[in-house]
Design a protein around this motif. Structure first.
Motif, PDB file in Angstrom:
ATOM      1  N   ILE A  23       5.435  29.469  89.049  1.00  0.00           N
ATOM      2  CA  ILE A  23       6.291  29.041  90.003  1.00  0.00           C
ATOM      3  C   ILE A  23       5.357  29.611  91.346  1.00  0.00           C
ATOM      4  N   GLY A  24       5.255  28.991  92.518  1.00  0.00           N
ATOM      5  CA  GLY A  24       4.404  28.993  93.575  1.00  0.00           C
ATOM      6  C   GLY A  24       5.690  29.266  94.746  1.00  0.00           C
ATOM      7  N   ILE A  25       5.510  30.406  95.565  1.00  0.00           N
ATOM      8  CA  ILE A  25       6.341  30.722  96.729  1.00  0.00           C
ATOM      9  C   ILE A  25       5.476  30.849  98.087  1.00  0.00           C
TER      10      ILE A  25
ATOM     11  N   CYS B 221      11.485  36.873  91.348  1.00  0.00           N
ATOM     12  CA  CYS B 221      11.030  35.831  90.218  1.00  0.00           C
ATOM     13  C   CYS B 221      10.733  36.647  88.953  1.00  0.00           C
ATOM     14  N   GLU B 222       9.965  37.601  89.284  1.00  0.00           N
ATOM     15  CA  GLU B 222       9.403  38.318  88.046  1.00  0.00           C
ATOM     16  C   GLU B 222      10.508  39.241  87.451  1.00  0.00           C
ATOM     17  N   ASP B 223      11.406  39.838  88.540  1.00  0.00           N
ATOM     18  CA  ASP B 223      12.548  40.599  87.709  1.00  0.00           C
ATOM     19  C   ASP B 223      13.357  39.907  87.164  1.00  0.00           C
TER      20      ASP B 223
ATOM     21  N   ASP C 178       3.603  33.097  85.370  1.00  0.00           N
ATOM     22  CA  ASP C 178       2.664  33.311  86.650  1.00  0.00           C
ATOM     23  C   ASP C 178       3.788  32.976  87.881  1.00  0.00           C
ATOM     24  N   VAL C 179       3.423  33.918  88.750  1.00  0.00           N
ATOM     25  CA  VAL C 179       4.219  33.671  90.317  1.00  0.00           C
ATOM     26  C   VAL C 179       3.180  33.814  91.053  1.00  0.00           C
TER      27      VAL C 179
ATOM     28  N   VAL D  85       8.371  18.379  79.273  1.00  0.00           N
ATOM     29  CA  VAL D  85       7.642  18.783  80.409  1.00  0.00           C
ATOM     30  C   VAL D  85       7.933  20.216  80.697  1.00  0.00           C
ATOM     31  N   LYS D  86       6.494  20.864  80.980  1.00  0.00           N
ATOM     32  CA  LYS D  86       6.549  22.207  81.512  1.00  0.00           C
ATOM     33  C   LYS D  86       6.457  21.774  83.245  1.00  0.00           C
ATOM     34  N   TRP D  87       7.328  22.879  84.071  1.00  0.00           N
ATOM     35  CA  TRP D  87       7.564  22.509  85.384  1.00  0.00           C
ATOM     36  C   TRP D  87       6.815  23.541  86.274  1.00  0.00           C
ATOM     37  N   ILE D  88       6.118  23.029  87.319  1.00  0.00           N
ATOM     38  CA  ILE D  88       5.552  23.789  88.475  1.00  0.00           C
ATOM     39  C   ILE D  88       6.593  23.784  89.431  1.00  0.00           C
ATOM     40  N   LEU D  89       7.037  25.138  89.895  1.00  0.00           N
ATOM     41  CA  LEU D  89       8.378  25.147  90.594  1.00  0.00           C
ATOM     42  C   LEU D  89       7.652  25.847  92.104  1.00  0.00           C
TER      43      LEU D  89
END
Length: 355
Positions: A290-292, A320-322, A329-330, A260-264
């Motif tokens: 990743i969704g913030i 997240c990107e750091d 993708d964020v 599974v690939k996760w959407i967080l």
């Protein structure tokens, strides 16, 4: 004896006196079944055994969504420690003992169940049988959703030191408000992938399980396992680490579902960007997106004391990107509608059949 163990030893000493006393009053074991999960090879059953007065109703079933009470009532409980419980899941049958806080967290293999929602049956020494549901996820599932709760789908609007106390002990359970359009986002994701597994990962206590299930159902969120924690003292400290709980659960999901690939999805009020970013940096092939959710200025003041996260804040989405060594993708947005415009196209792209 180290000071860090004092809390757990004190808790155990108090419980050793309370449990016999309430049993003498006629209280008997009652199983509270949580929603577990697993694959066609192995399953995780989650439950807790409390002591309560005998009841003619089915106490292991979720209460109606319109039944509300003050949050503190969920914590006025006495658990049954080290109690043997027979558990059957499909073809698998074992006897497990509750831990020092009355919890059962049991891994099963050889259950023989197909994908879908199933029931585990738990029997106490008194012979009473209760149920705990288990969601079996198919081996062909390729995408899953992990969502935070507080400030991601549920509005808190409280200073962090007071948040857990107020929401869990004081606030009426029917007054909790959802973050706008987050339920619509998750529902739209399920429409595009009807078999999308949804996990709600929170630092909240298991005592709030029924309250959160009612909140999810009442506000139209997809049903799915809640991964909560126990607030009690441990052998190593007075309080459990919420951050470590999230890190541990993410790793556990990855191990259980390697395909599974996760959407967080989380928020920038505390540590979600850092935790998700660390996970994506270590396992970039296991994270799709990743969704913030961005808190308002007022909510940031309550969370941090300042109206924005600031570049040095470890809750800033850029963290997240750091943290990541590979591109993942964020996306950010103040509510579910803004996040949907960025998340749904990615989900649709990965839902297309491979030609």
């Amino acid at each position: 004896m180290g000071f860090s163990r004092t809390g757990s030893l004190l808790e155990d000493a108090i419980h050793a006196r309370v449990e016999p006393a309430v049993r003498a009053l006629g209280f008997r074991p009652r199983v509270i079944g949580y929603l577990g999960y697993g694959t066609t090879d192995a399953a995780r059953v989650l439950a807790r055994v409390l002591l309560s007065r005998p009841s003619r109703s089915a106490p292991n079933l979720p209460a109606p969504i319109d039944k509300a009470s003050r949050g503190w009532r969920n914590f006025m409980t006495v658990h049954a420690a080290d109690l043997p419980v027979k558990i059957q899941v499909g073809d698998a049958l074992v006897t497990a003992h509750t831990n020092r806080n009355g919890y059962l967290d049991v891994e099963f293999t050889g259950h023989g169940l197909p994908p879908g929602r199933h029931s585990a049956y738990l029997q106490t020494p008194e012979g009473k049988v209760s149920r705990a549901d288990v969601e079996i996820i198919g081996d062909d599932q390729r995408i899953g959703l992990v969502s935070d709760i507080d400030d991601t789908i549920l509005i808190t609007m409280l200073p962090r030191p007071l948040l857990a106390f107020w929401n869990s002990f004081v606030r009426h359970t029917s007054t909790r408000k959802p973050v706008p359009h987050m339920a619509e986002l998750y529902t739209a994701m399920r429409v595009r992938r009807p078999d999308l597994p949804v996990f709600y990962l929170s630092t909240g206590a298991w005592n709030t399980f029924s309250v959160l299930r009612r909140f999810l159902a009442k506000n139209g969120f997809p049903d799915g396992p809640l991964l909560l924690t126990d607030w009690g003292p441990t052998q190593t400290g007075w309080f459990r680490s919420g951050q470590e709980h999230k890190r541990t659960m993410l790793r556990r999901l990855r191990t259980r579902f390697p395909h599974v690939k996760w959407i967080l999805i989380g928020d920038d009020g505390q540590h979600d960007p850092q935790i998700y970013g660390e996970f994506a940096a270590e396992f970039p092939d296991d994270v799709l997106l990743i969704g913030i959710r961005q808190l308002t200025a007022a909510q940031q003041v309550l969370a941090h004391g300042t109206p924005d996260t600031g570049p040095g804040d470890r809750s800033h989405p850029e963290v997240c990107e750091d943290e990541m060594s590979a591109p993942v993708d964020v996306v950010t947005g103040p509510d579910g509608r803004a996040l949907a415009t960025q998340i749904l196209p990615v989900l649709e792209e990965h839902s297309r059949p491979v030609s």
